[in-house]
Write a protein that holds these residues in place. Sequence first.
Motif, PDB file in Angstrom:
ATOM      1  N   THR A 125       0.828  -1.207   0.000  1.00 53.09           N
ATOM      2  CA  THR A 125       0.000   0.000   0.000  1.00 53.09           C
ATOM      3  C   THR A 125       0.859   1.251   0.000  1.00 53.09           C
ATOM      4  OG1 THR A 125      -0.105  -0.002   2.429  1.00 53.09           O
ATOM      5  CG2 THR A 125      -1.853  -1.183   1.249  1.00 53.09           C
ATOM      6  N   ALA A 126       0.372   2.280  -0.678  1.00 53.63           N
ATOM      7  CA  ALA A 126       1.135   3.528  -0.766  1.00 53.63           C
ATOM      8  C   ALA A 126       0.210   4.721  -0.905  1.00 53.63           C
ATOM      9  CB  ALA A 126       2.111   3.486  -1.949  1.00 53.63           C
ATOM     10  N   LEU A 127       0.710   5.869  -0.494  1.00 50.18           N
ATOM     11  CA  LEU A 127       0.035   7.162  -0.638  1.00 50.18           C
ATOM     12  C   LEU A 127       1.064   8.166  -1.121  1.00 50.18           C
ATOM     13  CD1 LEU A 127      -2.151   9.406  -0.045  1.00 50.18           C
ATOM     14  CD2 LEU A 127      -1.222   9.461   2.283  1.00 50.18           C
ATOM     15  N   VAL A 128       0.744   8.862  -2.222  1.00 44.29           N
ATOM     16  CA  VAL A 128       1.647   9.870  -2.768  1.00 44.29           C
ATOM     17  C   VAL A 128       0.848  11.116  -3.111  1.00 44.29           C
ATOM     18  CG1 VAL A 128       3.216  10.454  -4.659  1.00 44.29           C
ATOM     19  CG2 VAL A 128       3.233   8.150  -3.713  1.00 44.29           C
ATOM     20  N   GLY A 129       1.337  12.283  -2.656  1.00 41.43           N
ATOM     21  CA  GLY A 129       0.707  13.545  -3.023  1.00 41.43           C
ATOM     22  C   GLY A 129       0.008  14.224  -1.871  1.00 41.43           C
ATOM     23  N   ASP A 141       2.470   1.153   3.481  1.00 39.53           N
ATOM     24  CA  ASP A 141       3.859   0.706   3.515  1.00 39.53           C
ATOM     25  C   ASP A 141       4.792   1.851   3.116  1.00 39.53           C
ATOM     26  OD1 ASP A 141       3.484  -2.189   4.062  1.00 39.53           O
ATOM     27  OD2 ASP A 141       2.406  -2.130   2.153  1.00 39.53           O
ATOM     28  N   TYR A 142       4.286   2.738   2.286  1.00 37.89           N
ATOM     29  CA  TYR A 142       5.075   3.884   1.821  1.00 37.89           C
ATOM     30  C   TYR A 142       4.156   5.082   1.707  1.00 37.89           C
ATOM     31  CZ  TYR A 142       7.453   6.934  -1.582  1.00 37.89           C
ATOM     32  OH  TYR A 142       8.021   8.007  -2.227  1.00 37.89           O
ATOM     33  N   TRP A 143       4.625   6.217   2.205  1.00 37.30           N
ATOM     34  CA  TRP A 143       3.878   7.449   1.984  1.00 37.30           C
ATOM     35  C   TRP A 143       4.845   8.599   1.789  1.00 37.30           C
ATOM     36  CZ3 TRP A 143       4.651  11.002   5.992  1.00 37.30           C
ATOM     37  CH2 TRP A 143       5.006  10.486   7.237  1.00 37.30           C
ATOM     38  N   ASN A 144       4.485   9.481   0.866  1.00 37.71           N
ATOM     39  CA  ASN A 144       5.305  10.643   0.527  1.00 37.71           C
ATOM     40  C   ASN A 144       4.321  11.759   0.189  1.00 37.71           C
ATOM     41  OD1 ASN A 144       7.439  12.300  -0.077  1.00 37.71           O
ATOM     42  ND2 ASN A 144       8.369  10.927  -1.585  1.00 37.71           N
ATOM     43  N   ILE A 145       4.103  12.660   1.131  1.00 33.92           N
ATOM     44  CA  ILE A 145       2.963  13.572   1.045  1.00 33.92           C
ATOM     45  C   ILE A 145       3.371  15.042   1.033  1.00 33.92           C
ATOM     46  CG2 ILE A 145       1.411  11.927   2.154  1.00 33.92           C
ATOM     47  CD1 ILE A 145       1.769  13.548   4.777  1.00 33.92           C
ATOM     48  N   PHE A 191      -2.015  -1.424  -3.847  1.00 35.93           N
ATOM     49  CA  PHE A 191      -3.050  -0.386  -3.707  1.00 35.93           C
ATOM     50  C   PHE A 191      -2.333   0.934  -3.477  1.00 35.93           C
ATOM     51  CE2 PHE A 191      -5.398   2.268  -0.598  1.00 35.93           C
ATOM     52  CZ  PHE A 191      -6.502   2.589  -1.376  1.00 35.93           C
ATOM     53  N   ILE A 192      -2.579   1.903  -4.350  1.00 40.51           N
ATOM     54  CA  ILE A 192      -1.932   3.203  -4.207  1.00 40.51           C
ATOM     55  C   ILE A 192      -2.957   4.320  -4.362  1.00 40.51           C
ATOM     56  CG2 ILE A 192      -1.236   3.232  -6.651  1.00 40.51           C
ATOM     57  CD1 ILE A 192       1.209   4.921  -5.754  1.00 40.51           C
TER      58      ILE A 192
END
Length: 515
Positions: A125-129, A141-145, A191-192
């Motif tokens: 799982t990831a979130l970007v933005g 698992d990864y986020w860059n916000i 899932f992103i």
Amino acid sequence: MESTRKITRIVCLLIFLAGTGGKVEAQSASGRKPNVIFIMADDHAYQAVSAYSKALIQTPNIDRIGREGALMRKAFVTNSVCSPSRAVILTGKYSHLNGQRDNGTYFDGKQQTLPKIFKQHGYQTALVGKWHLFSQPTGFDYWNILPDQGHYYNPAFINMGKDTTYTGYVTDVTTDLALDWIERNRDNPFFIMLHHKAPHRNWMPPLKYLQDFNDRQFPLPHDFYDDYAGRVALQRQLISMKEGLDIRYDSKVPCDTCAITKVNSWAPAEFQREMERLTPAERRTWDDAYRSSYKAFAAIKDKDQRLRWQYQRFMEDYLRCVRSVDDNIGRVLAYLDDKGLSENTIVVYMSDQGVYLGEHGLYDKRFMYEESFRTPMLIRYPKGIPQRRQIDDYALNLDVAPTLLDLAGITVPGDMQGVSMKTLLQKGKDKNWRKSVYYHYYEKSFGATAHYGIRTERYKLMYFYDPVQAWELYDLKKDPHEMHNVYNDAAYAATVKELQQQLKVLQAQYKDPVP
């Protein structure tokens, strides 16, 4: 002899598992779970998506998602402002239950969320933005916000808690980060959430599009000069183009002599900070592109002429930002095609809410009037959704979480208030689908008034309760642009009574205490 054969089969199986990392289900052509890419823009009006209307702009890549899947023609949000809408999507619950009633509140990351559920079922799982929920993301698992609203040029990000600055334009950078993560994780179900800042205020376009739409004259919406008669909440709002837009921050004109208003006292300094993010080379390109606008503004003497000029400038920059978003959606779709991932990847595109593009003379969101209440929503999943579905049933941002889980074969938690759209998407209809929509907005920022309401096929009833108290009723068949409040019209007395009863039923259904 038989025991020897068994041992041989076990050894072969162990060798096979070692070679696949034990991920038999993930690598199986028939059993692999679908990947999910949820793409959300900020303040992208459905009017500015050519799948809904071709009057303003062509968005071929966004349109492609609907053409190769489903276009939700009547998608709405439950609370039209950034943070609450994001929380609703994450939880599948209304604002009063997930705790995120307004902007500025810290989201409770301890609660059940969509990424946590996907993670529990073997997904990366990831979130970007853009996050805009203030607390640290959980379940990824990864986020860059982006911090808070983020910046358009050379944006700062928070990469797993570490402050980082990237070179470039924020829409491109966000897509770069997302595709890089997918490339590193595409051997497993993923899932992103890919969340763009654009086209949120202050609508700073990329350099390559700074002169696009210069040849267009955008006609004013027919209700641009709405006088708000019979609508006390609109009479006190501070999001009108006439009063709310700042020459510097919004219209991009450096002006030392322009008045600083109470509404936008912060805007001049904020504009200066945004411009300082541009490199010297970027600033030269920017000034060259806008020089004609500086001169045009200097020649304006009449207030109404200036208002009309500001509207044109707003539309140019807003649509330039939309064009960049569409380009980057195209990059994501091209990547999926190139890597052979398109068939088994669910792609959703939507906005956190709609926005006014001059309708009622407004530029923001918040109200339950159609332009901010309604949002674009397009969903593609070649393995699970037929092409060219055009669905007129009411979809909500509340439905996103249960729908994605259901399409992925994951049981939807019973406490989610949204409903899976799987049957609707696959068959084009669902006989048990909702016939009305419930809305509740809480904030009083920018002169807004807290209100709740119900929308049916023909009517919209709203109750404004803080800081003013007033009812509004619109007959959407006779008055689709919501210009005439008929709440006190005797001819609608029975309709009011019926809708108020339906409103109470929805409030009970969603466990929303009446203020």
